[in-house]
Design a protein around this motif. Sequence first.
Motif, PDB file in Angstrom:
ATOM      1  N   ILE A  66      52.541  45.117  53.626  1.00  0.00           N
ATOM      2  CA  ILE A  66      51.815  45.014  52.360  1.00  0.00           C
ATOM      3  C   ILE A  66      52.756  45.450  51.229  1.00  0.00           C
ATOM      4  CG2 ILE A  66      49.793  45.745  51.044  1.00  0.00           C
ATOM      5  CD1 ILE A  66      49.145  44.196  53.608  1.00  0.00           C
ATOM      6  N   GLY A  67      53.022  44.534  50.323  1.00  0.00           N
ATOM      7  CA  GLY A  67      53.812  44.884  49.153  1.00  0.00           C
ATOM      8  C   GLY A  67      52.896  45.246  48.001  1.00  0.00           C
ATOM      9  N   ILE A  68      53.264  46.256  47.226  1.00  0.00           N
ATOM     10  CA  ILE A  68      52.460  46.676  46.076  1.00  0.00           C
ATOM     11  C   ILE A  68      53.369  46.698  44.856  1.00  0.00           C
ATOM     12  CG2 ILE A  68      50.974  48.470  45.109  1.00  0.00           C
ATOM     13  CD1 ILE A  68      50.425  49.446  47.933  1.00  0.00           C
ATOM     14  N   ILE A  69      52.989  45.938  43.830  1.00  0.00           N
ATOM     15  CA  ILE A  69      53.826  45.825  42.639  1.00  0.00           C
ATOM     16  C   ILE A  69      52.944  45.874  41.394  1.00  0.00           C
ATOM     17  CG2 ILE A  69      53.777  43.305  42.448  1.00  0.00           C
ATOM     18  CD1 ILE A  69      56.842  43.491  41.886  1.00  0.00           C
ATOM     19  N   GLY A  70      53.530  46.274  40.318  1.00  0.00           N
ATOM     20  CA  GLY A  70      52.791  46.348  39.058  1.00  0.00           C
ATOM     21  C   GLY A  70      53.611  47.102  38.033  1.00  0.00           C
ATOM     22  N   MET A  71      53.123  47.115  36.823  1.00  0.00           N
ATOM     23  CA  MET A  71      53.814  47.818  35.761  1.00  0.00           C
ATOM     24  C   MET A  71      53.750  49.323  35.988  1.00  0.00           C
ATOM     25  SD  MET A  71      54.843  45.284  33.992  1.00  0.00           S
ATOM     26  CE  MET A  71      55.399  46.035  32.453  1.00  0.00           C
ATOM     27  N   THR A  72      54.625  50.058  35.310  1.00  0.00           N
ATOM     28  CA  THR A  72      54.618  51.514  35.407  1.00  0.00           C
ATOM     29  C   THR A  72      53.262  52.063  34.989  1.00  0.00           C
ATOM     30  OG1 THR A  72      56.978  51.594  34.890  1.00  0.00           O
ATOM     31  CG2 THR A  72      55.722  53.632  34.587  1.00  0.00           C
ATOM     32  N   GLY A  73      52.709  52.970  35.815  1.00  0.00           N
ATOM     33  CA  GLY A  73      51.413  53.558  35.503  1.00  0.00           C
ATOM     34  C   GLY A  73      50.229  52.733  35.952  1.00  0.00           C
ATOM     35  N   SER A  74      50.476  51.703  36.718  1.00  0.00           N
ATOM     36  CA  SER A  74      49.373  50.841  37.144  1.00  0.00           C
ATOM     37  C   SER A  74      48.626  51.396  38.357  1.00  0.00           C
ATOM     38  CB  SER A  74      49.890  49.430  37.462  1.00  0.00           C
ATOM     39  OG  SER A  74      50.880  49.469  38.470  1.00  0.00           O
ATOM     40  N   GLY A  75      49.172  52.453  39.006  1.00  0.00           N
ATOM     41  CA  GLY A  75      48.472  53.070  40.133  1.00  0.00           C
ATOM     42  C   GLY A  75      49.070  52.765  41.490  1.00  0.00           C
ATOM     43  N   LYS A  76      50.300  52.239  41.530  1.00  0.00           N
ATOM     44  CA  LYS A  76      50.911  51.842  42.804  1.00  0.00           C
ATOM     45  C   LYS A  76      51.071  53.036  43.749  1.00  0.00           C
ATOM     46  CE  LYS A  76      54.722  50.280  40.972  1.00  0.00           C
ATOM     47  NZ  LYS A  76      54.500  50.663  39.559  1.00  0.00           N
ATOM     48  N   SER A  77      51.704  54.094  43.251  1.00  0.00           N
ATOM     49  CA  SER A  77      51.947  55.274  44.092  1.00  0.00           C
ATOM     50  C   SER A  77      50.654  55.971  44.477  1.00  0.00           C
ATOM     51  CB  SER A  77      52.875  56.267  43.375  1.00  0.00           C
ATOM     52  OG  SER A  77      54.151  55.700  43.157  1.00  0.00           O
ATOM     53  N   VAL A 129      55.985  49.957  48.241  1.00  0.00           N
ATOM     54  CA  VAL A 129      55.739  50.006  46.798  1.00  0.00           C
ATOM     55  C   VAL A 129      57.065  49.785  46.095  1.00  0.00           C
ATOM     56  CG1 VAL A 129      54.982  51.434  44.867  1.00  0.00           C
ATOM     57  CG2 VAL A 129      53.828  51.610  47.088  1.00  0.00           C
ATOM     58  N   SER A 130      57.072  48.889  45.131  1.00  0.00           N
ATOM     59  CA  SER A 130      58.321  48.630  44.424  1.00  0.00           C
ATOM     60  C   SER A 130      58.047  48.005  43.071  1.00  0.00           C
ATOM     61  CB  SER A 130      59.219  47.697  45.250  1.00  0.00           C
ATOM     62  OG  SER A 130      60.446  47.471  44.585  1.00  0.00           O
ATOM     63  N   SER A 131      59.005  48.176  42.198  1.00  0.00           N
ATOM     64  CA  SER A 131      58.943  47.486  40.908  1.00  0.00           C
ATOM     65  C   SER A 131      59.822  46.241  40.935  1.00  0.00           C
ATOM     66  CB  SER A 131      59.402  48.429  39.796  1.00  0.00           C
ATOM     67  OG  SER A 131      60.718  48.897  40.058  1.00  0.00           O
ATOM     68  N   LYS A 132      60.509  46.011  42.075  1.00  0.00           N
ATOM     69  CA  LYS A 132      61.412  44.858  42.219  1.00  0.00           C
ATOM     70  C   LYS A 132      60.775  43.799  43.125  1.00  0.00           C
ATOM     71  CE  LYS A 132      64.862  47.250  43.824  1.00  0.00           C
ATOM     72  NZ  LYS A 132      66.221  47.617  44.304  1.00  0.00           N
ATOM     73  N   ILE A 133      60.758  42.579  42.648  1.00  0.00           N
ATOM     74  CA  ILE A 133      60.225  41.475  43.454  1.00  0.00           C
ATOM     75  C   ILE A 133      61.001  41.326  44.754  1.00  0.00           C
ATOM     76  CG2 ILE A 133      59.903  38.979  43.542  1.00  0.00           C
ATOM     77  CD1 ILE A 133      57.907  40.289  41.753  1.00  0.00           C
ATOM     78  N   SER A 134      62.316  41.527  44.705  1.00  0.00           N
ATOM     79  CA  SER A 134      63.150  41.334  45.887  1.00  0.00           C
ATOM     80  C   SER A 134      62.774  42.276  47.022  1.00  0.00           C
ATOM     81  CB  SER A 134      64.628  41.542  45.526  1.00  0.00           C
ATOM     82  OG  SER A 134      64.840  42.846  45.017  1.00  0.00           O
ATOM     83  N   SER A 135      62.135  43.396  46.703  1.00  0.00           N
ATOM     84  CA  SER A 135      61.779  44.371  47.734  1.00  0.00           C
ATOM     85  C   SER A 135      60.519  43.997  48.491  1.00  0.00           C
ATOM     86  CB  SER A 135      61.596  45.757  47.112  1.00  0.00           C
ATOM     87  OG  SER A 135      62.771  46.206  46.487  1.00  0.00           O
ATOM     88  N   ILE A 136      59.664  43.160  47.880  1.00  0.00           N
ATOM     89  CA  ILE A 136      58.358  42.896  48.510  1.00  0.00           C
ATOM     90  C   ILE A 136      58.047  41.405  48.671  1.00  0.00           C
ATOM     91  CG2 ILE A 136      57.305  45.086  47.837  1.00  0.00           C
ATOM     92  CD1 ILE A 136      56.513  42.089  45.767  1.00  0.00           C
ATOM     93  N   ARG A 137      58.990  40.534  48.314  1.00  0.00           N
ATOM     94  CA  ARG A 137      58.683  39.101  48.310  1.00  0.00           C
ATOM     95  C   ARG A 137      58.393  38.554  49.703  1.00  0.00           C
ATOM     96  NH1 ARG A 137      63.388  34.845  47.537  1.00  0.00           N
ATOM     97  NH2 ARG A 137      61.556  33.671  48.210  1.00  0.00           N
ATOM     98  N   HIS A 138      58.923  39.204  50.754  1.00  0.00           N
ATOM     99  CA  HIS A 138      58.685  38.725  52.117  1.00  0.00           C
ATOM    100  C   HIS A 138      57.465  39.382  52.765  1.00  0.00           C
ATOM    101  CE1 HIS A 138      62.374  36.425  52.124  1.00  0.00           C
ATOM    102  NE2 HIS A 138      63.053  37.496  51.722  1.00  0.00           N
ATOM    103  N   ALA A 139      56.714  40.146  52.032  1.00  0.00           N
ATOM    104  CA  ALA A 139      55.536  40.825  52.577  1.00  0.00           C
ATOM    105  C   ALA A 139      54.467  39.817  52.985  1.00  0.00           C
ATOM    106  CB  ALA A 139      54.972  41.808  51.545  1.00  0.00           C
ATOM    107  N   ASP A 140      53.678  40.184  53.996  1.00  0.00           N
ATOM    108  CA  ASP A 140      52.575  39.327  54.427  1.00  0.00           C
ATOM    109  C   ASP A 140      51.516  39.203  53.345  1.00  0.00           C
ATOM    110  OD1 ASP A 140      53.445  38.863  57.227  1.00  0.00           O
ATOM    111  OD2 ASP A 140      53.193  41.044  57.364  1.00  0.00           O
TER     112      ASP A 140
END
Length: 579
Positions: free
Chosen positions: A364-375, A526-537
């Motif tokens: 599961i990849g989690i992405i969003g702007m800073t302060g969006s609640g990812k962590s 959790v990442s702010s980079k697309i490259s870190s989570i693009r292969h997530a299910d």
Amino acid sequence: MQAIFSLKKYMKPYMVFAIIAPLMMVLEVAMDLIQPTIMQHIIDNGIAKDNMPYVIKMFGLIILCAVMGLIGGAGCSIYASKTAINFAADIRQDLYETITYFSNSNKDHFTIGKLITNITSDVEMLQRALTMLLKIFVRGPFTFIGAIVIVFITARELFPILLVVVPILAISIYFFTKLSGKLFLKVQEAIDAVNTRVQENLAGIRVIKAYNRKKHQIEQFTTVNETLMKRNIHADQIIGILMPLTAFVVNMGIIAALWMGAFKIGNETIEVGVILAFINYLMMIMGGLMSSSNVLMQIARAVPSAKRIVEVLEEKSEIKNIENPMSTPIKGAVEFENVSFAYNKNNEPVLKNISFKANPGETIGIIGMTGSGKSTIVQLIPRMFEADQGVIKIDGQPIRHYDLHTLRSSIGFAPQKATLFSRTIEANVKYGNDEATMDELIEALESSCALEFVEKFDDKQQHHITQGATNLSGGQKQRLAMARAFIRKPAILILDDTTSAVDSFSERRIQNAIANNFKESTKFIVSSKISSIRHADKILVLDDGSIVGQGTHEELLETNRVYQEIVSTQLVRGGILNE
């Protein structure tokens, strides 16, 4: 005083020592009380009557009393110290264990500076108070009462002086003792502020230097330090008045005794030895009252410390096991059902109606702007915080039903801020699994791309990390933090923006290692980079605390505006995204 009584359970294992110490002190005081009377007899019955055999016999008795007093005093010191030090060590141990189990909100409630003061200064204050209580508080009242009784029996002609001196001393001591408790509570609060400022400055020393704000921070520390200084001076100055005041009262008593004695000697109704003995006993009475007042003041200073300690010990962690929690092995299915959460219950939630499901083995990849609640989302899974609304389930069961140890033992968590301890690299990585073999350690280091720099150290895995890991780069710290999570081989693996300081080549190797070595683990990245989570299910797109998109990379590129905007802002080589 109720707080001090609440800590009496820590005395129980050392009650034998606590009883022996005062008894030994009684022996010392008894020997001290006898000596002025012996001296009186030496003067009146020996020297005045030129009876040297009697004088020699009395001197021998004084020496015997002195030796017995030495034995009593030394024994009291030994057993009092054993009691007080062990008492303080047990409280300090319980404080540390209690703080360790605190939730983040509990720690925020007390502040780190105050907790440090609790476990150091406050415990030390209690230790000193107990030592003085066992050593001096027995001595003071026993000396005071014993001296008055002996004066009443042997120097009744001078006893009226005590009826004036003693009440004045007692009232003065009561007043200053009561005042000292209020003054030293303010001192302890000032110590809290100093500890908090020091802790913040040391933790942020690099930021302070980078922004050239050393002078500003020094000025801020100077402010709290001066407040502590002023409160200490104010307290010590006021309490310091007590000693000269009592000395003045006693000196007036001595002058009165000499004045009355001079007339009575002329009338042959009193002997010289009686006057000298009375003066000695008067000094003992003052000493007894002063030592008692010192103990009372120390206790008055310890009461605020005891209250603060009890407040921490009795604080109930917001996160605890239910009755008869589950300890069944966790497979890794995670489900959020309308979960909302706010750090401050009076403010707007940082997570709003979060719902998603992760099957065992999925990424599961989690992405969003800073302060969006990812962590915040991933911190709710190991129950670092408790959700305010909704339910979080693991393997179909609410996470509250699981034993905390079982739950967290099944999770490998690499937080956003890589925290390492001042130990060896091996000890830091094995913090995730202290039973891991050397082969498993090497595998974890290799999976996180940490082995390549660890092998360059002269002592390799035994390389010692300094406090705050200042002898490692940001990327090295992140890779060791990931190795610590990997070595657990957990059912649920959480990586909270752990490759922000890692180069793209190493990141790709880490992604391959995760895909190959953790196929059965449920992985949250959790990442702010697309490259870190693009292969997530499945990728969760967060915006202002809400999930605004779920799906694969390809699906979100076609349907989700927020995801499209994130992608468009990330320039990479070779087109929109690196393969």
